[in-house]
Design a protein around this motif. Structure first.
Motif, PDB file in Angstrom:
ATOM      1  N   MET A   1       0.778  -1.104  -0.070  1.00 19.19           N
ATOM      2  CA  MET A   1       0.006   0.028   0.041  1.00 19.19           C
ATOM      3  C   MET A   1       0.921   1.436   0.049  1.00 19.19           C
ATOM      4  O   MET A   1       1.734   1.349   0.800  1.00 19.19           O
ATOM      5  N   ASN A   2       0.623   2.334  -0.804  1.00 18.80           N
ATOM      6  CA  ASN A   2       1.505   3.396  -1.237  1.00 18.80           C
ATOM      7  C   ASN A   2       0.921   4.520  -0.569  1.00 18.80           C
ATOM      8  O   ASN A   2       1.117   5.737  -0.796  1.00 18.80           O
TER       9      ASN A   2
ATOM     10  N   GLY B   1     -10.550   9.607  -5.923  1.00 15.92           N
ATOM     11  CA  GLY B   1     -11.015   7.967  -5.888  1.00 15.92           C
ATOM     12  C   GLY B   1     -12.171   8.192  -6.727  1.00 15.92           C
ATOM     13  O   GLY B   1     -12.861   9.027  -6.962  1.00 15.92           O
ATOM     14  N   VAL B   2     -12.745   6.878  -6.990  1.00 14.46           N
ATOM     15  CA  VAL B   2     -14.144   6.949  -7.697  1.00 14.46           C
ATOM     16  C   VAL B   2     -15.130   6.156  -6.372  1.00 14.46           C
ATOM     17  O   VAL B   2     -14.932   5.201  -5.687  1.00 14.46           O
TER      18      VAL B   2
ATOM     19  N   LEU C   1      -9.696   3.748  -4.160  1.00 11.70           N
ATOM     20  CA  LEU C   1      -8.588   4.699  -4.394  1.00 11.70           C
ATOM     21  C   LEU C   1      -7.567   4.245  -5.449  1.00 11.70           C
ATOM     22  O   LEU C   1      -7.129   4.952  -6.264  1.00 11.70           O
ATOM     23  N   ASP C   2      -7.594   2.865  -5.780  1.00 10.02           N
ATOM     24  CA  ASP C   2      -6.787   2.187  -6.870  1.00 10.02           C
ATOM     25  C   ASP C   2      -7.292   0.935  -7.222  1.00 10.02           C
ATOM     26  O   ASP C   2      -8.331   0.534  -6.623  1.00 10.02           O
TER      27      ASP C   2
ATOM     28  N   MET D   1      -6.443  -2.047  -5.997  1.00  9.35           N
ATOM     29  CA  MET D   1      -6.411  -2.875  -4.857  1.00  9.35           C
ATOM     30  C   MET D   1      -7.100  -2.433  -3.525  1.00  9.35           C
ATOM     31  O   MET D   1      -7.387  -3.093  -2.596  1.00  9.35           O
ATOM     32  N   ASN D   2      -7.196  -1.075  -3.353  1.00 11.53           N
ATOM     33  CA  ASN D   2      -7.549  -0.242  -1.998  1.00 11.53           C
ATOM     34  C   ASN D   2      -8.976   0.296  -2.163  1.00 11.53           C
ATOM     35  O   ASN D   2      -9.235   1.089  -3.292  1.00 11.53           O
ATOM     36  N   GLU D   3      -9.541   0.217  -1.151  1.00  8.34           N
ATOM     37  CA  GLU D   3     -10.984   0.894  -1.034  1.00  8.34           C
ATOM     38  C   GLU D   3     -10.994   1.690   0.445  1.00  8.34           C
ATOM     39  O   GLU D   3     -10.346   0.902   1.397  1.00  8.34           O
ATOM     40  N   GLY D   4     -11.452   2.719   0.460  1.00  3.73           N
ATOM     41  CA  GLY D   4     -11.560   3.377   1.969  1.00  3.73           C
ATOM     42  C   GLY D   4     -13.082   3.705   1.968  1.00  3.73           C
ATOM     43  O   GLY D   4     -13.972   3.780   1.327  1.00  3.73           O
ATOM     44  N   LEU D   5     -13.189   4.049   3.372  1.00  3.56           N
ATOM     45  CA  LEU D   5     -14.686   4.297   3.915  1.00  3.56           C
ATOM     46  C   LEU D   5     -14.631   6.057   4.178  1.00  3.56           C
ATOM     47  O   LEU D   5     -13.929   6.421   5.151  1.00  3.56           O
TER      48      LEU D   5
END
Length: 121
Positions: free
Chosen positions: A1-2, A11-12, A25-26, A28-32
């Motif tokens: 993770m960068n 992000g989308v 975000l990319d 591999m990564n998703e955020g809340l």
């Protein structure tokens, strides 16, 4: 993770729930983006799945790799600044406090003793 805490990223929107928005975000990564960190009050009205959104990374959980996001952190002046409030145990208009209890205590003790004596008899 960068990603790093405090970093501003785009992000989308991947999903919208009552408690917040999921942002991809990319690959591999998703955020809340929690509802308390959103500028708008009703996310389902102001945001749509597939829209691009700019957010700041608040926290990254190293064990679960969950990412917490914020939009409020991007504002120049934060909204909802909590002021320190004084707590009053009684009403400001009624200046009583514990004094009525102190005055009524001897009478309440006498009533309690009478009830206890009736109970024993």
């Amino acid at each position: 993770m960068n990603f790093q805490i405090g970093q501003v990223v785009k992000g989308v929107i991947n999903g919208i729930q009552q408690y917040g928005i999921f942002v991809r975000l990319d690959k591999m990564n998703e955020g809340l983006l929690h509802i308390s960190e959103i500028n708008k009050t009703n996310p389902s009205v102001h945001y749509k799945v597939g829209n691009e959104i700019k957010v700041m990374i608040l926290d990254i959980d190293p064990f679960s790799d969950q990412i917490s996001l914020s939009q409020r952190g991007l504002l120049a002046t934060p909204i909802n600044i909590r002021r320190k409030r004084r707590h009053f145990w009684t009403s400001r208009s009624v200046k009583t406090g514990f004094k009525p209890l102190k005055d009524a205590l001897p009478q309440e003790i006498r009533i309690g003793i009478k009830k206890y004596k009736k109970y024993l008899a």
